[in-house]
Design an enzyme around this catalytic site. Structure first.
Site, PDB file in Angstrom:
ATOM      1  N   ALA A 255       0.829  -1.199   0.000  1.00  0.00           N
ATOM      2  CA  ALA A 255       0.000   0.000   0.000  1.00  0.00           C
ATOM      3  C   ALA A 255       0.871   1.260   0.000  1.00  0.00           C
ATOM      4  O   ALA A 255       1.962   1.251   0.579  1.00  0.00           O
ATOM      5  CB  ALA A 255      -0.918  -0.009   1.225  1.00  0.00           C
ATOM      6  N   CYS A 368      12.963   4.310   0.775  1.00  0.00           N
ATOM      7  CA  CYS A 368      13.037   5.731   0.418  1.00  0.00           C
ATOM      8  C   CYS A 368      13.815   6.482   1.487  1.00  0.00           C
ATOM      9  O   CYS A 368      13.395   7.535   1.968  1.00  0.00           O
ATOM     10  CB  CYS A 368      11.649   6.323   0.217  1.00  0.00           C
ATOM     11  SG  CYS A 368      10.521   6.125   1.621  1.00  0.00           S
TER      12      CYS A 368
END
Length: 440
Positions: A255, A368
């Site tokens: 998600a 990230c």
């Protein structure tokens, strides 16, 4: 004991722009006190505002958080005695006011006037109206000339980037993260045609870059599901799997679904796994808009028993320090201890992801984060424990990735300073790490 909030008021009763600035200050204060994401906080605090005021509140809050390091240093230089801890609300309001004056295209008198009005709303802060007025007016007179040249992120973060990438790169990363990011899109198909349709710039990696896009949902092709929002760096890990029809791929921690959409759009059969039911509802809604399908499983990816799959994509939970341009609160809601705990989680996720890959299959790990503990060191430790896996190096030009984004081990390491451009609005990338590993 927390300071009581003022009684609820109707935004319609406020002077123009006051409700938006109040919401921005509330959001900054809430984010700093709770660590909750800015977007979620703003959604809660701006429900009663019209679209224009919601946009203004979002811009003010994001700018304040993005420039908080230098703004706080400025206020310290202008106020010898500082602000008492019990008047923390005053500090938030003055940060918001200073951010508007120095970094936003709003009239100085509006920034000063609304800030002073907001300082005067509560009995505990009203006594600081004169101070707020004097300090902000001095900022309007002297402008950026008095702004201290300091990092806009916490010292521990910048020191870590300096240690990892060198002094010059560490400073450049810090400066790049203090700028707002452009809007990147991933096309479901035909990115060249979509870029022309939207007036965007097609990047070498296949992403489409826009600036000043306005309301994203109003852009051409949104309702038809022709594209989704995804930073150009975030789009790389899924591409490293080279998804195609006939492949069965697992997307762990999937998600909100950008990477799942990439894999499905390429024709692969995709199993999307996430432990959060609310986030999976968002993933399903995104896939429905894009007219794409995937098997969705609510499960803890550290314990999942499934597969084996041709390929597994693990975009692991991380500190997200590479996304500060888009999520400026990250700089102020993370601590060194978070890196340690997240790295431990990533280790567990990698260990289980490895069991889901069939012999000869591929595992792509990504984060990230700019922190080596969540990237390069994580993979080095994994390979030391798993001799049945080896790096499958990324080659220059593969997926449009230039050589300077690939480290000596063949892993992808993007930095916010990459993709420089004469127009700074088009420059930069999220900080990302990705490694491709092959089993057997």
């Amino acid at each position: 004991m927390k300071e009581p909030r003022p009684p609820a008021r109707s935004p319609a009763a406020d002077a123009p722009g006051l409700a938006a600035r109040r919401a921005a200050a509330d959001a900054v204060q809430s984010v700093m006190e709770t660590g909750h994401p800015l977007e979620e906080t703003l959604e809660r605090l701006t429900r009663e505002l019209d679209e224009r005021d919601r946009a203004l509140a979002r811009m003010i809050a994001a700018t304040t958080l993005r420039k908080q390091g230098s703004l706080r240093a400025l206020l310290r230089t202008l106020m010898e005695r500082g602000i008492p801890e019990k008047a923390r609300r005053v500090e938030m309001l003055m940060l918001v006011g200073a951010a508007q004056i120095l970094f936003m295209d709003v009239p100085d008198h509006a920034a000063v006037g609304t800030t002073v009005t907001l300082v005067g709303e509560q009995a505990s802060t009203a006594g600081f109206k004169g101070l707020a007025n004097a300090v902000l007016r001095r900022i309007t007179r002297e402008g950026k000339a008095i702004l201290p040249d300091v990092a806009d992120q916490p010292e521990w973060m910048v020191e870590g980037w300096t240690a990892a990438y060198g002094p010059a790169a560490g400073e450049a990363i810090s400066r790049a993260l203090a700028h707002e990011a452009p809007l990147d899109l991933t096309a479901r198909e035909n990115p060249e045609i979509l870029a022309e349709k939207l007036g965007g710039r097609l990047l070498p990696t296949g992403s489409i870059r826009l600036v000043e896009a306005g309301n994203v949902t109003a852009l051409a092709g949104f309702e038809a599901g022709e594209w989704w929002v995804q930073d150009a760096a975030a789009a790389l890990p899924a591409r490293l799997l080279h998804p195609a029809a006939g492949m069965t791929l697992a997307d762990l921690c999937a998600a909100p679904g950008g990477k799942t959409a990439q894999l499905a759009a390429a024709g692969a059969r995709v199993v999307a796994v996430d432990r959060s039911a609310p986030r999976l509802r968002r993933l399903k809604a995104n896939l429905a808009r894009l007219n794409l399908t995937a098997e969705v499983i609510e499960a803890d990816a550290t314990r999942l028993k499934a597969g084996p799959y041709d390929g597994v994509l693990l975009d692991a939970p991380c500190s997200a320090t590479g996304t500060i341009r888009r999520h400026p609160e990250v700089a102020w809601t993370k601590a060194p201890a978070d890196i340690v705990s997240l790295a431990a989680l990533q280790t567990r996720l990698l260990a289980n992801a490895a069991e889901l890959v069939k012999p000869g299959g591929v595992l792509v790990y990504s984060t990230c984060s700019l922190e080596p503990e969540e990237g390069e060191r994580q993979i080095a430790a994994f390979l030391a424990q798993r001799p049945d896996f080896s790096r499958d190096p990324v080659t220059p030009g593969e997926c449009g990735i230039p050589a300077e984004w690939i480290n000596e081990a063949g892993e992808v390491r993007t930095l916010p300073t990459h993709l420089p451009d004469e127009d700074p609005r088009y420059a930069g990338l999220d900080g990302f790490f990705a490694a491709r590993l092959r089993k057997g």
